[in-house]
Design a protein around this motif. Structure first.
Motif, short mmCIF file in Angstrom:
data_model
loop_
_atom_site.label_atom_id
_atom_site.label_comp_id
_atom_site.label_asym_id
_atom_site.label_seq_id
_atom_site.Cartn_x
_atom_site.Cartn_y
_atom_site.Cartn_z
N GLY A 170 0.81 -1.21 0.00
CA GLY A 170 0.00 0.00 0.00
C GLY A 170 0.84 1.26 0.00
N LEU A 171 1.89 1.28 0.83
CA LEU A 171 2.79 2.43 0.87
C LEU A 171 3.53 2.59 -0.46
CD1 LEU A 171 4.32 2.03 4.44
CD2 LEU A 171 2.65 3.74 3.69
N HIS A 172 3.92 1.47 -1.03
CA HIS A 172 4.65 1.47 -2.30
C HIS A 172 3.78 2.05 -3.42
CE1 HIS A 172 8.58 0.00 -3.58
NE2 HIS A 172 8.06 -0.25 -4.78
N ILE A 173 2.53 1.63 -3.47
CA ILE A 173 1.61 2.12 -4.51
C ILE A 173 1.31 3.59 -4.30
CG2 ILE A 173 -0.76 1.93 -5.38
CD1 ILE A 173 -0.58 -1.07 -4.83
N ALA A 197 -4.84 11.91 -4.87
CA ALA A 197 -6.07 11.30 -4.35
C ALA A 197 -6.27 9.92 -4.96
CB ALA A 197 -7.26 12.20 -4.65
N THR A 198 -6.00 9.79 -6.27
CA THR A 198 -6.13 8.50 -6.94
C THR A 198 -5.15 7.49 -6.36
OG1 THR A 198 -6.80 9.59 -9.00
CG2 THR A 198 -6.04 7.31 -9.18
N ALA A 199 -3.92 7.95 -6.12
CA ALA A 199 -2.90 7.08 -5.52
C ALA A 199 -3.34 6.59 -4.15
CB ALA A 199 -1.57 7.81 -5.42
N ALA A 203 -4.18 2.68 -3.31
CA ALA A 203 -3.41 2.03 -2.25
C ALA A 203 -4.33 1.47 -1.17
CB ALA A 203 -2.42 3.02 -1.64
N LEU A 204 -5.32 2.26 -0.78
CA LEU A 204 -6.25 1.84 0.27
C LEU A 204 -7.09 0.65 -0.17
CD1 LEU A 204 -7.52 2.31 3.04
CD2 LEU A 204 -9.10 3.93 1.96
N LEU A 205 -7.65 0.72 -1.39
CA LEU A 205 -8.52 -0.37 -1.88
C LEU A 205 -7.75 -1.67 -2.07
CD1 LEU A 205 -10.78 1.48 -4.50
CD2 LEU A 205 -11.39 0.71 -2.20
N SER A 212 -8.31 -8.40 3.39
CA SER A 212 -9.61 -8.98 3.74
C SER A 212 -9.63 -10.50 3.59
CB SER A 212 -10.71 -8.37 2.86
OG SER A 212 -10.61 -8.82 1.51
N ILE A 213 -8.75 -11.04 2.77
CA ILE A 213 -8.73 -12.49 2.54
C ILE A 213 -8.23 -13.25 3.76
CG2 ILE A 213 -7.83 -14.34 1.07
CD1 ILE A 213 -7.79 -12.21 -1.22
#
Length: 223
Positions: A170-173, A197-199, A203-205, A212-213
């Motif tokens: 997530g941090l990398h993205i 904002a897109t980044a 990253a969050l999604l 979640s898996i």
């Protein structure tokens, strides 16, 4: 010409950006497939069989998967090599430390290097666990991802490795997406806020989706 481009800083950054975009697109598709685990054993196992036959009859059994793997290997190696060489070049340009440090960079920026190492090690473990079954904790079953996923995330260390790696991802993205946009000429002052904002959203999604898996297995939602 190719060697001249590769030897330049701009060339290496472009290779990093393009390879990063390729891997990001793969992650989106990969997450979509993995989330099928929440719809039950048959759903994701059928998906695994479909992937092995994707493109038939034009493509032979498993050819599409192996082609995808080849592209990903090239992307990962190109990304890692260019990142390492750019890092060494940056260090070489500033051999002595500044007298006063000014931590202007974001947390994601400061952790890009060790985050990349974590992700590299995770890729090796992930392949050995859920692709080849070499280090899989249960009885590995080819083309049966549901059972394999439950086996892996039924162990404490499987959950820890995966969740830590996804946080690093997530941090990398978050930083990499914005940086790639600047390198490829997409970024501008007017688009800066939208790109950041897109980044953040990507990253969050992706982080939440992948995490979640194991959480689903741990809570019994996937069992």
């Amino acid at each position: 010409m190719a060697r001249t481009v590769w030897d330049s800083t701009v060339g290496k950054k472009t290779v990093m950006a393009v390879s990063g975009v390729i891997m990001l697109l793969y992650l989106v598709v990969h997450l979509y497939g993995n989330l099928k685990v929440f719809f039950g054993l048959q759903e994701i196992d059928d998906y695994a069989v479909w992937l092995r036959n994707l493109g038939r009859p034009f493509m032979h059994h498993m050819w599409t998967i192996w082609l995808t793997r080849a592209v990903l290997v090239v992307a990962v190696v190109a990304h890692a090599v260019s990142a390492y060489q750019l890092s060494r070049r940056d260090i070489g340009a500033r051999p002595s430390k500044y007298a006063h440090k000014k931590p202007r960079a974001t947390y994601a920026t400061r952790t890009m290097r060790w985050g990349g190492v974590i992700l590299g090690l995770f890729i090796v473990w992930h392949i050995l666990d859920l692709t080849t079954g070499t280090v899989h904790p249960g009885g590995f079953q080819d083309a049966h991802p549901y059972e394999n996923i439950v086996d892996t995330f039924s162990t404490w260390y499987g959950n820890v490795i995966y969740i830590v790696a996804m946080l690093a991802l997530g941090l990398h993205i978050r930083h990499g997406f914005w940086s790639a946009a600047q390198t490829l000429g997409v970024g501008s002052r007017s688009r800066d806020r939208a790109l950041k904002a897109t980044a953040n959203v990507l990253a969050l999604l992706l982080t939440a989706g992948f995490i979640s898996i194991p959480v689903g297995v741990m809570t019994g939602l996937v069992s």
